[in-house]
Design an enzyme around this catalytic site. Structure first.
Site, PDB file in Angstrom:
ATOM      1  N   GLY A   1       0.837  -1.196   0.000  1.00  0.00           N
ATOM      2  CA  GLY A   1       0.000   0.000   0.000  1.00  0.00           C
ATOM      3  C   GLY A   1       0.868   1.240   0.000  1.00  0.00           C
ATOM      4  O   GLY A   1       2.095   1.168   0.012  1.00  0.00           O
ATOM      5  N   CYS A   2       0.242   2.423   0.026  1.00  0.00           N
ATOM      6  CA  CYS A   2       1.016   3.660  -0.020  1.00  0.00           C
ATOM      7  C   CYS A   2       1.764   3.908   1.281  1.00  0.00           C
ATOM      8  O   CYS A   2       2.715   4.688   1.321  1.00  0.00           O
ATOM      9  CB  CYS A   2       0.101   4.838  -0.327  1.00  0.00           C
ATOM     10  N   THR A   3       1.351   3.252   2.361  1.00  0.00           N
ATOM     11  CA  THR A   3       2.054   3.431   3.643  1.00  0.00           C
ATOM     12  C   THR A   3       2.928   2.241   3.989  1.00  0.00           C
ATOM     13  O   THR A   3       3.516   2.202   5.065  1.00  0.00           O
ATOM     14  CB  THR A   3       1.031   3.643   4.780  1.00  0.00           C
TER      15      THR A   3
END
Length: 442
Positions: A415-417
């Site tokens: 994911g983006c994190t």
């Protein structure tokens, strides 16, 4: 608005009283302007504290016509005089750049005495010098000898053969806010294993911050391989009684896992990472304005730290300019005066008293257990519309296969994190519980 200016004349008296031991601290208080407050409906004001230095320094008392005063002995810091690739004149082999750094440090901080080590190639400008052959091994041996016998309190070098277990803690100024931040670590390695090294980096970074006068440093872990595991171990250490304050990301989701935004903003006092990443960060922060060929800003790659390591040897790059060399000398002297080696020993003892060694052993057992679970066959595929966060990128494949072994279809994703494990929403609660019990989630 009058209060600060009226307090300024007392500063000289406060400095004398503090130096003579009659006073520990004084606060100059600035009250907000009633006039401006009425105009803007905003509060304003300022106060600052003048206090006795917390860093121990050798001092003697002198009696003058104005009374008694303390004068501090100079801190002798060795500086290796060869190895720079920054030539200020053709063929000077970088020595002019190194000398310029030493002279600038001396001008800025009269309490330090740079002592250059290496072959003399020209005018030494009156600086103290220990002459050696032009050989890295000879220079390293002389440097080690002078540190052992107390002739030097610390040193700055462009290379030093640190043993396994010794790393360096760098310091940068973050571009968005101009805030100082420690990078733990930047060269060397605190341990052979990645996770243990990062955990030790955290402790060493805290100890370095305390040596620099930061009583309660905020600690964040950079979002690299192993970050979630390291943060989980630090939280476990905190829950067992170790005092640690975590930083908060400037991103809306917060947390102590740091991303690029946080580095630019300076969201933490100590940024924990692996050495290779830390080394890259140091190069970016110090030379982004020069295009990479000249390190123009910062304090170098920082002082050496390690268990049972007594010497304070700071590292600068072969392309560090004289401003960086000057700041590295002052920074090294400050760490020496702050008792860095003692702080490291104290921090390790506090951590061990709270089960640090046991946490390391638990991590080794978990790693071995996770590796043994990497043979599962996936169950029938189904839509994965739920995400489980908090699994380390090093463990995401193992976590996915562990769920397979429990009959839950899962997929590893990024994911983006950071890494996520995707499962069907109907299985999300059970999958989270299984991963938590198996040690994949902190």
């Amino acid at each position: 608005q009058g209060h600060i200016p009226s307090g300024v004349p007392f500063l000289g008296h406060a400095a004398c009283a503090i130096a003579e031991g009659k006073m520990t601290r004084a606060m100059i208080i600035g009250k907000g302007s009633l006039f401006l407050g009425r105009l803007t409906n905003l509060a304003d004001g300022l106060s600052f504290l003048v206090e006795k230095p917390s860093m121990p320094e050798a001092a003697k008392v002198e009696t003058t016509a104005c009374g008694t005063r303390k004068t501090f002995e100079k801190t002798r810091i060795g500086l290796v005089a060869v190895g720079s690739e920054v030539e200020l004149a053709p063929g000077d082999r970088g020595q002019a750049n190194i000398l310029a750094g030493a002279l600038a440090a001396l001008e800025r901080d009269p309490r330090i005495e740079p002592v250059l080590i290496g072959p003399r190639l020209g005018d030494t400008h009156g600086l103290a010098w220990i002459e050696t052959p032009d050989c890295e091994a000879d220079i390293a041996n002389v440097l080690a000898e002078k540190l052992r016998d107390g002739s030097l309190a610390g040193a700055v070098a462009m290379h030093h053969p640190f043993p396994i277990g010794v790393a360096t803690i760098g310091k940068v100024s973050t571009p968005a806010r101009g805030k100082e931040m420690l990078i733990a670590s930047t060269t060397g390695t605190a341990a052979a294993g990645r996770i243990e090294a990062m955990l030790r980096n955290a402790l060493y970074g805290i100890a370095t911050a305390k040596a620099l006068g930061i009583a309660r440093p905020l600690v964040g872990v950079l979002n690299v391989d192993g970050a979630a595991t390291v943060l989980g171990a630090l939280k476990k250490l905190r829950d067992r009684g170790y005092e640690i304050a975590f930083a908060t990301s400037v991103r809306n989701d917060g947390g102590a896992i740091l991303r690029g935004n946080d580095l630019l903003e300076g969201a933490a006092d100590v940024c924990v990472t692996d050495t290779l990443t830390g080394n890259v960060l140091m190069k970016l922060f110090s030379s982004w304005s020069s295009g990479g060929g000249y390190e123009a800003a910062g304090w170098g790659y920082g002082p050496s730290v390690g268990e049972a390591w007594a010497h304070t040897i700071s590292i600068v790059s072969r392309v560090s300019g004289s401003p960086v060399i000057a700041q590295a000398l002052s920074h090294t002297a400050r760490c020496v005066r702050g008792g860095l080696a003692t702080r490291i020993a104290e921090e390790l003892k506090r951590a061990r008293d709270c089960g640090f060694d046991k946490i390391l052993e638990e991590l080794r057992v978990q790693t071995q257990s996770k590796n043994e679970k990497m043979d599962a066959t996936p169950p029938p595929q189904e839509p994965t519309d739920a995400e489980i966060h908090g699994v380390d990128v090093l463990d995401v494949e193992g976590a996915t296969q562990h769920l397979w072994s429990q009959g839950i279809y899962a997929e590893a994703s990024m994911g983006c994190t950071g890494p996520v494990v995707k499962v069907a929403s109907a299985n999300a609660d059970r999958a989270t519980r299984i991963l938590s019990e198996a040690g994949y989630l902190s």
